[in-house]
Design an enzyme around this catalytic site. Sequence first.
Site, mmCIF file in Angstrom:
data_model
loop_
_atom_site.group_PDB
_atom_site.id
_atom_site.type_symbol
_atom_site.label_atom_id
_atom_site.label_comp_id
_atom_site.label_asym_id
_atom_site.label_seq_id
_atom_site.Cartn_x
_atom_site.Cartn_y
_atom_site.Cartn_z
ATOM 1 N N SER A 11 0.818 -1.214 0.000
ATOM 2 C CA SER A 11 0.000 0.000 0.000
ATOM 3 C C SER A 11 0.852 1.265 0.000
ATOM 4 C CB SER A 11 -0.924 0.001 1.230
ATOM 5 O OG SER A 11 -0.138 -0.007 2.405
ATOM 6 N N SER A 12 2.168 1.110 0.056
ATOM 7 C CA SER A 12 3.030 2.276 0.190
ATOM 8 C C SER A 12 4.477 1.924 -0.191
ATOM 9 C CB SER A 12 2.954 2.718 1.666
ATOM 10 O OG SER A 12 4.055 3.480 2.038
ATOM 11 N N SER A 131 14.699 -7.638 3.901
ATOM 12 C CA SER A 131 15.357 -7.412 5.182
ATOM 13 C C SER A 131 15.682 -5.927 5.230
ATOM 14 C CB SER A 131 16.603 -8.286 5.274
ATOM 15 O OG SER A 131 17.381 -7.960 6.384
ATOM 16 N N TYR A 145 14.067 -3.028 16.080
ATOM 17 C CA TYR A 145 13.998 -3.115 14.616
ATOM 18 C C TYR A 145 15.159 -3.952 14.086
ATOM 19 C CZ TYR A 145 13.965 -1.837 9.671
ATOM 20 O OH TYR A 145 13.940 -1.897 8.296
ATOM 21 N N LYS A 149 15.348 -7.563 11.877
ATOM 22 C CA LYS A 149 15.953 -7.689 10.547
ATOM 23 C C LYS A 149 17.168 -8.627 10.573
ATOM 24 C CE LYS A 149 13.017 -5.162 8.225
ATOM 25 N NZ LYS A 149 12.137 -5.714 7.186
HETATM 26 P P1 NDP Z 1 6.345 2.052 4.179
HETATM 27 O O1 NDP Z 1 5.983 2.484 5.555
HETATM 28 O O2 NDP Z 1 6.199 3.030 3.072
HETATM 29 O O3 NDP Z 1 5.558 0.710 3.809
HETATM 30 C C1 NDP Z 1 5.367 -0.324 4.733
HETATM 31 C C2 NDP Z 1 4.334 -1.284 4.218
HETATM 32 O O4 NDP Z 1 4.191 -2.349 5.173
HETATM 33 C C3 NDP Z 1 2.972 -0.633 4.024
HETATM 34 O O5 NDP Z 1 2.420 -1.053 2.800
HETATM 35 C C4 NDP Z 1 2.164 -1.176 5.207
HETATM 36 O O6 NDP Z 1 0.804 -1.360 4.782
HETATM 37 C C5 NDP Z 1 2.814 -2.536 5.432
HETATM 38 N N1 NDP Z 1 2.557 -3.059 6.778
HETATM 39 C C6 NDP Z 1 2.957 -2.549 7.954
HETATM 40 N N2 NDP Z 1 2.460 -3.295 8.966
HETATM 41 C C7 NDP Z 1 1.735 -4.297 8.390
HETATM 42 C C8 NDP Z 1 0.968 -5.383 8.873
HETATM 43 N N3 NDP Z 1 0.802 -5.633 10.176
HETATM 44 N N4 NDP Z 1 0.363 -6.217 7.967
HETATM 45 C C9 NDP Z 1 0.470 -5.995 6.665
HETATM 46 N N5 NDP Z 1 1.168 -4.973 6.129
HETATM 47 C C10 NDP Z 1 1.786 -4.135 7.000
HETATM 48 O O7 NDP Z 1 7.876 1.575 4.283
HETATM 49 P P2 NDP Z 1 8.851 0.884 3.215
HETATM 50 O O8 NDP Z 1 8.232 0.753 1.894
HETATM 51 O O9 NDP Z 1 10.124 1.589 3.351
HETATM 52 O O10 NDP Z 1 9.021 -0.552 3.905
HETATM 53 C C11 NDP Z 1 8.963 -1.772 3.193
HETATM 54 C C12 NDP Z 1 9.994 -2.726 3.777
HETATM 55 O O11 NDP Z 1 11.303 -2.230 3.511
HETATM 56 C C13 NDP Z 1 9.915 -2.911 5.298
HETATM 57 O O12 NDP Z 1 10.070 -4.269 5.605
HETATM 58 C C14 NDP Z 1 11.099 -2.100 5.816
HETATM 59 O O13 NDP Z 1 11.584 -2.592 7.029
HETATM 60 C C15 NDP Z 1 12.081 -2.310 4.679
HETATM 61 N N6 NDP Z 1 13.158 -1.310 4.621
HETATM 62 C C16 NDP Z 1 12.906 0.010 4.356
HETATM 63 C C17 NDP Z 1 13.933 0.922 4.308
HETATM 64 C C18 NDP Z 1 13.720 2.384 4.027
HETATM 65 O O14 NDP Z 1 14.671 3.183 4.182
HETATM 66 N N7 NDP Z 1 12.547 2.806 3.602
HETATM 67 C C19 NDP Z 1 15.330 0.509 4.550
HETATM 68 C C20 NDP Z 1 15.479 -0.895 4.785
HETATM 69 C C21 NDP Z 1 14.434 -1.759 4.821
HETATM 70 P P3 NDP Z 1 -0.512 -1.113 5.678
HETATM 71 O O15 NDP Z 1 -0.149 -0.093 6.724
HETATM 72 O O16 NDP Z 1 -1.526 -0.651 4.691
HETATM 73 O O17 NDP Z 1 -0.806 -2.466 6.196
#
Ligand code: NDP
Length: 272
Positions: A11-12, A131, A145, A149
């Site tokens: 979703s994001s 990860s 966190y 990871k």
């Molecule tokens: P966002 O916050 O933009 O996206 C996170 C996504 O995870 C959303 O779509 C949210 O959807 C979903 N999510 C969170 N909790 C739940 C849940 N309980 N069930 C289902 N979906 C869930 O962050 P990112 O796109 O950056 O994150 C994506 C991945 O990348 C994560 O695992 C993050 O740890 C990893 N990451 C990100 C980095 C960064 O700098 N951005 C760096 C390293 C890793 P919704 O709330 O609609 O459920």
Amino acid sequence: MKKVILITGASSGIGKKTALTLIEQGHTVYAAARRVEKMQDIVESGGHALKMDVTQVDQITAGVDTMIKEQGKIDVLINNAGYGLYGAVEDIPLEDARRQFEVNLFGLAAVTKAVLPHMRMARSGKIINTSSVGGKIYTPLGAWYHATKHAVEGWSDSLRLELKDKGIDVVVIEPGIIATEFGEVLYEPMLNYSGEGPYADMARKVANATKDVYEKKGSSSPPSVIADAISKAISSTRPKTRYRVGKLAKPLVWLRTFLGDRIFDKAVMTQV
Ligand code: NDP
């Protein structure tokens, strides 16, 4: 070849960009998240939206059942849902820390367990786990966190060996700093946990550093760099075990690996 793909956290940020990229490349994509309304663009682009909280087994089962009924198989699972729980260990209630593990590790494991029997019977599949560079390094106030990871890293490596003779591959994605909602999601709760009291000074510094890194132009990479790495892992017949991509990902791991923990500690603390 066209694949049937399930991606969580779509979703994001990284998940949404990856879903849209894979749809554009002609794959059949099922995008999963709690906020289904935020995946309308994915549906309009030809993808499918599944309401799925990765901590709710009934929602995972329903999503996987829908895919099997409609497509007869799942070729690729991208476990991407996750968030960063930041704050001092002393300040964060264990219940909240457990929730972090429920989403980032056990949620990822629950979706994997639901998909595995179908891949195993097909003797084919790819599981791609998001990860983080944070699965190799660490920052102050990020203990929970980083713990999740680091766990995803080891869990994925073991799984790769376990599935080797089943025709299923496991790939780890280690993003660096990527411009998504990630920073916003961790920022306020961190100040709520530790903005006052013995860790207040550090919390303010980490909050400012986080803001800088996620908001300043040029200090982060766009989610498209991760979408491209995932796409490469999907199309490759022999993907790498890890894709470390995005701003600072490679230098940070290099710093820790080759200069050692004490120098890494100093380098990190100069940033907060
Ligand atoms: P966002 O916050 O933009 O996206 C996170 C996504 O995870 C959303 O779509 C949210 O959807 C979903 N999510 C969170 N909790 C739940 C849940 N309980 N069930 C289902 N979906 C869930 O962050 P990112 O796109 O950056 O994150 C994506 C991945 O990348 C994560 O695992 C993050 O740890 C990893 N990451 C990100 C980095 C960064 O700098 N951005 C760096 C390293 C890793 P919704 O709330 O609609 O459920």
